[in-house]
Scaffold this motif. Structure first.
Motif, mmCIF file in Angstrom:
data_model
loop_
_atom_site.group_PDB
_atom_site.id
_atom_site.type_symbol
_atom_site.label_atom_id
_atom_site.label_comp_id
_atom_site.label_asym_id
_atom_site.label_seq_id
_atom_site.Cartn_x
_atom_site.Cartn_y
_atom_site.Cartn_z
ATOM 1 N N LEU A 136 -2.685 1.803 -21.132
ATOM 2 C CA LEU A 136 -2.143 0.640 -20.365
ATOM 3 C C LEU A 136 -0.726 0.607 -19.699
ATOM 4 N N ALA A 137 0.009 0.988 -20.186
ATOM 5 C CA ALA A 137 1.162 0.912 -19.165
ATOM 6 C C ALA A 137 1.343 1.147 -18.243
ATOM 7 N N VAL A 138 0.607 3.374 -18.567
ATOM 8 C CA VAL A 138 0.313 3.885 -16.311
ATOM 9 C C VAL A 138 -0.429 3.171 -16.370
ATOM 10 N N GLY A 139 -1.334 2.345 -16.922
ATOM 11 C CA GLY A 139 -2.700 2.095 -15.720
ATOM 12 C C GLY A 139 -1.711 0.340 -14.424
ATOM 13 N N ARG A 140 -0.650 0.257 -15.724
ATOM 14 C CA ARG A 140 -0.504 -1.193 -15.026
ATOM 15 C C ARG A 140 0.646 -0.591 -13.612
ATOM 16 N N PHE A 141 1.127 0.564 -13.869
ATOM 17 C CA PHE A 141 2.467 1.344 -13.020
ATOM 18 C C PHE A 141 1.424 1.808 -11.685
ATOM 19 N N LEU A 142 -0.030 2.458 -12.120
ATOM 20 C CA LEU A 142 -0.777 2.913 -10.801
ATOM 21 C C LEU A 142 -0.856 2.320 -10.316
ATOM 22 N N GLY A 143 -1.703 0.881 -10.916
ATOM 23 C CA GLY A 143 -1.765 -0.575 -10.103
ATOM 24 C C GLY A 143 -0.550 -0.805 -9.807
ATOM 25 N N THR A 144 0.334 -1.634 -9.522
ATOM 26 C CA THR A 144 0.853 -1.600 -8.991
ATOM 27 C C THR A 144 1.454 -0.941 -7.927
ATOM 28 N N LEU A 145 1.708 0.322 -8.255
ATOM 29 C CA LEU A 145 1.999 1.040 -6.982
ATOM 30 C C LEU A 145 1.338 1.424 -5.494
ATOM 31 N N PHE A 146 0.387 1.385 -6.319
ATOM 32 C CA PHE A 146 -1.466 1.258 -5.493
ATOM 33 C C PHE A 146 -1.488 -0.451 -4.183
ATOM 34 N N ARG A 147 -1.522 -0.879 -5.033
ATOM 35 C CA ARG A 147 -0.468 -2.614 -4.446
ATOM 36 C C ARG A 147 0.604 -2.681 -3.744
ATOM 37 N N TRP A 148 1.522 -1.655 -4.156
ATOM 38 C CA TRP A 148 2.848 -1.913 -2.542
ATOM 39 C C TRP A 148 2.749 -0.449 -1.715
ATOM 40 N N ILE A 149 2.063 0.412 -2.465
ATOM 41 C CA ILE A 149 1.541 1.204 -1.093
ATOM 42 C C ILE A 149 0.272 0.503 -0.242
ATOM 43 N N PHE A 150 -0.843 0.454 -0.975
ATOM 44 C CA PHE A 150 -2.212 -0.180 -0.155
ATOM 45 C C PHE A 150 -1.763 -1.640 -0.193
ATOM 46 N N VAL A 151 -2.129 -2.285 -0.912
ATOM 47 C CA VAL A 151 -3.023 -3.557 -0.749
ATOM 48 C C VAL A 151 -2.149 -3.866 -0.091
ATOM 49 N N GLU A 152 -0.481 -4.532 -0.731
ATOM 50 C CA GLU A 152 0.192 -5.375 0.321
ATOM 51 C C GLU A 152 0.504 -4.972 1.555
ATOM 52 N N PRO A 153 0.120 -4.135 2.713
ATOM 53 C CA PRO A 153 0.205 -3.610 3.508
ATOM 54 C C PRO A 153 -0.793 -4.156 4.703
ATOM 55 N N VAL A 154 -2.141 -3.351 3.826
ATOM 56 C CA VAL A 154 -3.252 -4.190 4.801
ATOM 57 C C VAL A 154 -3.626 -5.563 4.351
#
Length: 341
Positions: free
Chosen positions: A234-252
């Motif tokens: 769960l911790a790894v998934g949250r970290f990867l989700g946050t990383l994906f959000r700041w790298i891809f979702v927020e710029p888009v």
């Protein structure tokens, strides 16, 4: 009053062997289970995403295609072909088979059956009763003679043989077999049962207890490792989700909000709306032209009908005694034949 919570059962005291087995087993199981749990959670997330985005829409499309290809044609075939055909065949069967059979049964078979019933009751039944009376007397005499001969020629000798010959022989054989059975019992007890009991008590039981302790500790270690691996995953998934959000979702999102939305508004106001207004104007003009064409065709058809058939006859108005639907009776007006102006 609050219900009393049930207390957990008291834990049995554990020996040093259990404690020595538990720690290394849990360490090894945790190292082995964490990757498996992370892979499992990743597969679950991928499966849910695939189900929501691909499988469920594809299944709905397949269901619609199956209905359009199989269900609806079969329903139409059943409703418009099979049901009318069945009704027609039922009507033909009723009037070509059932009605003639009912007439044949009512007017041919029923009188013939009544005639057979009268013959059976008035002729065959008395003859049968006489034959049965004669046969019963002959059979009773034969049965009495055969029973007497069987009693004194078969039953009485058989009883004597059973009582004075077979019964003593059977008692002797039973006594011999009982002695043989006792000997075999003690031989089997000494050679098989006592060694098996010793093996069970002094070898298998201790080994089984040791294996039970090891199995219980391995099962508990698997449970703890699975829960710990769940928290890690769960911790790894949250970290990867946050990383994906700041790298891809927020710029888009930023590009969509700050660039694409204003451009879309400009395109909508300057291009799409004028095009839609022009399309609506063309549609209105087209509908008006079609209405005018239909009216012209209607007038031409009416003129052609008058040219061929002449003017239609005008209906002569009839003096009605009652006012028309739009007129109502009042106190100042009269509608009777005597007081009508």
């Amino acid at each position: 009053m609050e219900p009393q919570k049930s207390l957990p059962p008291p834990r049995q005291p554990e020996g040093c062997l259990t404690a020595a087995i538990r720690i290394p087993v849990r360490i090894v199981v945790l190292v082995l289970v964490v990757p498996v749990r992370m892979v499992w959670d990743a597969l679950v997330v991928a499966g849910r995403f695939l189900n929501d985005t691909v499988l469920r829409p594809f299944g709905r499309a397949l269901l619609w295609v199956a209905r359009a290809v199989f269900v609806w044609p079969l329903v139409g075939l059943w409703r418009y072909v099979v049901v009318p055909l069945g009704k027609g065949l039922g009507w033909l069967g009723t009037y070509l088979v059932v009605v003639p059979l009912v007439w044949l049964y009512r007017y041919v078979l029923t009188p013939v059956g009544h005639g057979f019933a009268w013959v059976y009751a008035r002729v065959l039944t008395p003859i049968g009763h006489g034959v049965m009376w004669v046969t019963r007397g002959i059979g009773l005499g034969l049965y009495t003679a055969v029973a007497w001969l069987a009693r004194y020629l078969v039953v009485v000798p058989a009883l004597w043989v059973y009582e004075w010959i077979l019964t003593p022989i059977g008692h002797g054989m039973l006594w011999i077999l009982r002695g043989i059975g006792i000997c075999l019992y003690w031989i089997a007890r000494v050679l098989l049962v006592l060694p098996a009991l010793a093996l069970w008590r002094w070898v298998l039981t201790p080994v089984g207890r040791f294996l039970a302790v090891v199995g219980r500790e391995v099962w508990d270690a698997l449970g703890h490792a699975w829960r710990i691996a769940g928290h890690v995953s769960l911790a790894v998934g949250r970290f990867l989700g946050t990383l994906f959000r700041w790298i891809f979702v927020e710029p888009v999102r930023w590009v969509y909000r700050t660039l694409l939305t204003p451009v879309g508004h400009v395109v909508r106001d300057l291009v799409l709306r004028p095009v839609a207004e022009a399309a609506r104007s063309v549609g209105r003009a087209t509908r008006q032209a079609l209405a005018a064409a239909r009216e012209t065709v209607r007038q031409a058809r009416a003129d052609f009908r008058r040219m061929l058939l002449g003017e239609p006859r005008k209906t002569v108005g009839v003096d009605r005694r009652e006012p028309s639907g739009r007129e109502t009776r009042t106190l100042g007006s009269s509608t009777t034949a005597l007081t009508k102006d």
